[in-house]
Each structure stands twice: as structure tokens, then as C-alpha cells.
Design a protein around this motif. Sequence first.
Motif, short mmCIF file in Angstrom:
data_model
loop_
_atom_site.label_atom_id
_atom_site.label_comp_id
_atom_site.label_asym_id
_atom_site.label_seq_id
_atom_site.Cartn_x
_atom_site.Cartn_y
_atom_site.Cartn_z
N UNK A 289 -2.08 -0.10 -31.31
CA UNK A 289 -1.97 -1.26 -30.44
C UNK A 289 -1.06 -0.89 -29.27
N UNK A 290 -1.30 -1.49 -28.12
CA UNK A 290 -0.65 -0.97 -26.92
C UNK A 290 -0.07 -2.09 -26.07
N UNK A 291 0.93 -1.70 -25.32
CA UNK A 291 1.52 -2.56 -24.30
C UNK A 291 1.58 -1.75 -23.01
N UNK A 292 1.05 -2.32 -21.96
CA UNK A 292 1.00 -1.67 -20.66
C UNK A 292 1.98 -2.38 -19.73
N UNK A 293 2.78 -1.60 -19.01
CA UNK A 293 3.68 -2.15 -18.02
C UNK A 293 3.38 -1.48 -16.68
N UNK A 294 3.28 -2.26 -15.64
CA UNK A 294 3.08 -1.72 -14.29
C UNK A 294 4.23 -2.18 -13.42
N UNK A 295 4.82 -1.20 -12.71
CA UNK A 295 5.99 -1.50 -11.87
C UNK A 295 5.95 -0.57 -10.66
N UNK A 296 6.86 -0.80 -9.74
CA UNK A 296 6.94 0.03 -8.54
C UNK A 296 7.59 1.36 -8.89
N UNK A 297 6.99 2.44 -8.41
CA UNK A 297 7.60 3.76 -8.56
C UNK A 297 8.63 3.94 -7.45
N UNK A 298 9.66 4.70 -7.73
CA UNK A 298 10.65 4.98 -6.71
C UNK A 298 11.67 3.87 -6.58
N UNK A 299 12.11 3.64 -5.37
CA UNK A 299 13.28 2.77 -5.15
C UNK A 299 12.91 1.38 -4.69
N UNK A 300 11.68 0.96 -4.92
CA UNK A 300 11.25 -0.38 -4.51
C UNK A 300 11.59 -1.38 -5.60
N UNK A 301 12.87 -1.49 -5.87
CA UNK A 301 13.32 -2.27 -7.02
C UNK A 301 13.12 -3.76 -6.82
N UNK B 63 4.68 -6.30 -14.09
CA UNK B 63 3.79 -7.12 -14.91
C UNK B 63 3.42 -6.30 -16.14
N UNK B 64 3.03 -6.97 -17.20
CA UNK B 64 2.65 -6.24 -18.41
C UNK B 64 1.53 -6.99 -19.12
N UNK B 65 0.86 -6.26 -20.01
CA UNK B 65 -0.26 -6.80 -20.76
C UNK B 65 -0.32 -6.03 -22.07
N UNK B 66 -0.79 -6.66 -23.12
CA UNK B 66 -0.87 -6.01 -24.44
C UNK B 66 -2.29 -6.08 -24.97
N UNK B 67 -2.60 -5.20 -25.90
CA UNK B 67 -3.93 -5.21 -26.50
C UNK B 67 -3.94 -4.52 -27.84
N UNK B 68 -5.08 -4.60 -28.48
CA UNK B 68 -5.28 -4.08 -29.84
C UNK B 68 -6.20 -2.87 -29.78
N UNK C 68 0.79 -1.22 0.00
CA UNK C 68 0.00 0.00 0.00
C UNK C 68 0.82 1.27 0.00
N UNK C 69 2.05 1.19 0.52
CA UNK C 69 2.89 2.38 0.54
C UNK C 69 3.65 2.62 -0.74
N UNK C 70 3.51 1.73 -1.70
CA UNK C 70 4.27 1.81 -2.95
C UNK C 70 3.33 2.24 -4.08
N UNK C 71 3.72 3.28 -4.82
CA UNK C 71 2.91 3.70 -5.96
C UNK C 71 3.14 2.76 -7.14
N UNK C 72 2.09 2.52 -7.89
CA UNK C 72 2.17 1.69 -9.10
C UNK C 72 2.41 2.62 -10.29
N UNK C 73 3.56 2.48 -10.92
CA UNK C 73 3.87 3.30 -12.10
C UNK C 73 3.33 2.59 -13.33
N UNK C 74 2.50 3.29 -14.10
CA UNK C 74 1.89 2.72 -15.29
C UNK C 74 2.50 3.36 -16.53
N UNK C 75 3.01 2.52 -17.40
CA UNK C 75 3.54 2.98 -18.68
C UNK C 75 2.71 2.37 -19.80
#
Length: 102
Positions: free
Chosen positions: A45-57, A62-67, A16-23
Motif C-alpha cells: 500500500x502506498x502514500x504519494x506526496x508531491x511538493x516543490x523541489x528546491x527552495x520554493x518552500x 499534496x498527498x494521496x494514498x492507495x492500495x 512552470x519553473x518549479x520541479x514537482x518532487x514526488x515521493x
Amino acid sequence: GNTTLYFTRQGGYLGGGVLAKIKVNGREIAKLGTKEHIKHNVSTNFRVNVSAAGFNLGMGSDSISGVANGNNYFYIIGVKQGLFSMKFTINETTESGYRQSQ
């Protein structure tokens, strides 16, 4: 066609303390905290990637693609606890599932 992507982040203590960065297609569109949501338009067509923002390396991504077909797509972002680490998840849902998760 112009396609709209809807993203919502589940509530909950886990991560909960970690922001989800969406690309989308490599471009950051948002950092979502729990219970936050955003929509984004794409025309290709798109590809979405979600990762931790900041230093929560240590957190997995995870990622997902669509049309881009003129439809709306609904996604729920969550956090999954593994044995030694947490990772963000992104899953497609229905419009009603999206609304219920908010």
C-alpha cells in the motif's frame, strides 16, 4: 500484487519553473518538470506526496494514498493558485484521462 503508478505533470505557465518532487512511501522517485511523466512499481500500500523541489518552500504540497491490489493507478500533478500562494495538486484519473493530459 504488483501495482504500477503512473504520474504526469500538466503543462502551463503557473509554477512552470518549479520541479514537482514526488515521493512514494517517503522515498523520492522523481522531480518532474511540466509535461514530464514517470511510472513507478509498488508491492505494498502506498502514500504519494508531491511538493516543490528546491527552495520554493512557500509552495504547498499534496498527498494521496492507495492500495497495492495489482491495478494500475494514474495521477495528474498540477499547480493551483491560491490567494497568496501556489500549491501542487495530485489527482487520480483514468488511463484515457492520463493519456490525454500528456
